[in-house]
Design a protein around this motif. Structure first.
Motif, PDB file in Angstrom:
ATOM      1  N   LEU A 154     139.851 -81.612  71.232  1.00  0.00           N
ATOM      2  CA  LEU A 154     139.237 -80.271  71.920  1.00  0.00           C
ATOM      3  C   LEU A 154     140.315 -79.032  71.291  1.00  0.00           C
ATOM      4  O   LEU A 154     139.830 -78.184  70.906  1.00  0.00           O
ATOM      5  CB  LEU A 154     138.802 -80.567  73.299  1.00  0.00           C
ATOM      6  CG  LEU A 154     138.425 -79.117  73.928  1.00  0.00           C
ATOM      7  CD1 LEU A 154     137.147 -79.020  72.996  1.00  0.00           C
ATOM      8  CD2 LEU A 154     138.012 -79.504  75.327  1.00  0.00           C
ATOM      9  N   VAL A 155     141.666 -79.283  71.953  1.00  0.00           N
ATOM     10  CA  VAL A 155     142.597 -78.105  71.708  1.00  0.00           C
ATOM     11  C   VAL A 155     142.948 -78.030  70.169  1.00  0.00           C
ATOM     12  O   VAL A 155     142.835 -76.675  69.865  1.00  0.00           O
ATOM     13  CB  VAL A 155     143.889 -78.831  72.400  1.00  0.00           C
ATOM     14  CG1 VAL A 155     145.211 -77.814  72.076  1.00  0.00           C
ATOM     15  CG2 VAL A 155     143.645 -78.649  73.984  1.00  0.00           C
ATOM     16  N   SER A 156     142.942 -78.867  69.531  1.00  0.00           N
ATOM     17  CA  SER A 156     143.160 -78.898  67.950  1.00  0.00           C
ATOM     18  C   SER A 156     141.793 -78.005  67.191  1.00  0.00           C
ATOM     19  O   SER A 156     141.950 -77.542  66.213  1.00  0.00           O
ATOM     20  CB  SER A 156     143.356 -80.066  67.213  1.00  0.00           C
ATOM     21  OG  SER A 156     142.320 -80.881  67.496  1.00  0.00           O
ATOM     22  N   ALA A 157     140.701 -78.452  68.013  1.00  0.00           N
ATOM     23  CA  ALA A 157     139.701 -77.801  67.220  1.00  0.00           C
ATOM     24  C   ALA A 157     139.489 -76.204  67.512  1.00  0.00           C
ATOM     25  O   ALA A 157     139.178 -75.269  66.772  1.00  0.00           O
ATOM     26  CB  ALA A 157     138.133 -78.484  67.662  1.00  0.00           C
ATOM     27  N   LYS A 170     142.450 -89.983  76.449  1.00  0.00           N
ATOM     28  CA  LYS A 170     143.619 -89.059  75.987  1.00  0.00           C
ATOM     29  C   LYS A 170     143.215 -88.328  74.728  1.00  0.00           C
ATOM     30  O   LYS A 170     143.825 -87.303  74.270  1.00  0.00           O
ATOM     31  CB  LYS A 170     144.718 -89.827  75.953  1.00  0.00           C
ATOM     32  CG  LYS A 170     145.203 -90.289  77.227  1.00  0.00           C
ATOM     33  CD  LYS A 170     146.555 -91.121  77.161  1.00  0.00           C
ATOM     34  CE  LYS A 170     147.050 -91.606  78.437  1.00  0.00           C
ATOM     35  NZ  LYS A 170     148.265 -92.353  78.398  1.00  0.00           N
ATOM     36  N   LEU A 171     142.586 -88.797  73.946  1.00  0.00           N
ATOM     37  CA  LEU A 171     142.135 -88.419  72.537  1.00  0.00           C
ATOM     38  C   LEU A 171     141.177 -87.015  72.639  1.00  0.00           C
ATOM     39  O   LEU A 171     141.233 -86.276  71.951  1.00  0.00           O
ATOM     40  CB  LEU A 171     141.524 -89.359  71.648  1.00  0.00           C
ATOM     41  CG  LEU A 171     141.317 -89.001  70.225  1.00  0.00           C
ATOM     42  CD1 LEU A 171     142.437 -88.946  69.441  1.00  0.00           C
ATOM     43  CD2 LEU A 171     140.691 -90.335  69.475  1.00  0.00           C
ATOM     44  N   LEU A 172     140.108 -87.231  73.548  1.00  0.00           N
ATOM     45  CA  LEU A 172     139.435 -86.115  73.653  1.00  0.00           C
ATOM     46  C   LEU A 172     139.837 -84.622  73.927  1.00  0.00           C
ATOM     47  O   LEU A 172     139.558 -83.686  73.232  1.00  0.00           O
ATOM     48  CB  LEU A 172     138.350 -86.504  74.579  1.00  0.00           C
ATOM     49  CG  LEU A 172     137.170 -85.307  74.863  1.00  0.00           C
ATOM     50  CD1 LEU A 172     136.275 -85.361  73.644  1.00  0.00           C
ATOM     51  CD2 LEU A 172     136.359 -85.748  76.137  1.00  0.00           C
TER      52      LEU A 172
END
Length: 86
Positions: A9-12, A3-5
C-alpha cells in the motif's frame, strides 16, 4: 501476508505520487476571449437584473415624494382670507 499489505500500500501510494503531472496546455487568445465573454455575459445579466430591482424599489419610494413636491410647487396659493378664531 499481514505485513506485506501495508508495504504494498505504501509503495503504491509512493509510486503514484511520483508520477509526473501532465502540463496544462496554455489557452489561445481565442479561447481566452471566449471564456471572458461567457463570464462577462453571465455577470452583466445579474448586474442588470439587480439594477432593475433597485430601480423598481426606488421608484416606489421616491416618485411619491417628488410628485408631492411638484404639486405643492405648482399649486395656486390660497387667496382666501382666514379669520382667526377667538
Amino acid at each position: 501476508m499481514n505485513k506485506l499489505l501495508p508495504v504494498l500500500l505504501v509503495s503504491a501510494i509512493g509510486w503514484t505520487s511520483c508520477t509526473k503531472e501532465k502540463t496544462a496546455v496554455p489557452l489561445t487568445q481565442k479561447e481566452i476571449k471566449k471564456q471572458v465573454d461567457s463570464i462577462m455575459s453571465a455577470k452583466s445579466k445579474s448586474i442588470i437584473e439587480s439594477a432593475n430591482r433597485d430601480l423598481q424599489l426606488r421608484l416606489k419610494i421616491e416618485v411619491k415624494g417628488r410628485a408631492d413636491s411638484l404639486v405643492r410647487m405648482h399649486a395656486k396659493p390660497d387667496t382666501t382670507v382666514k379669520t382667526p378664531k377667538i
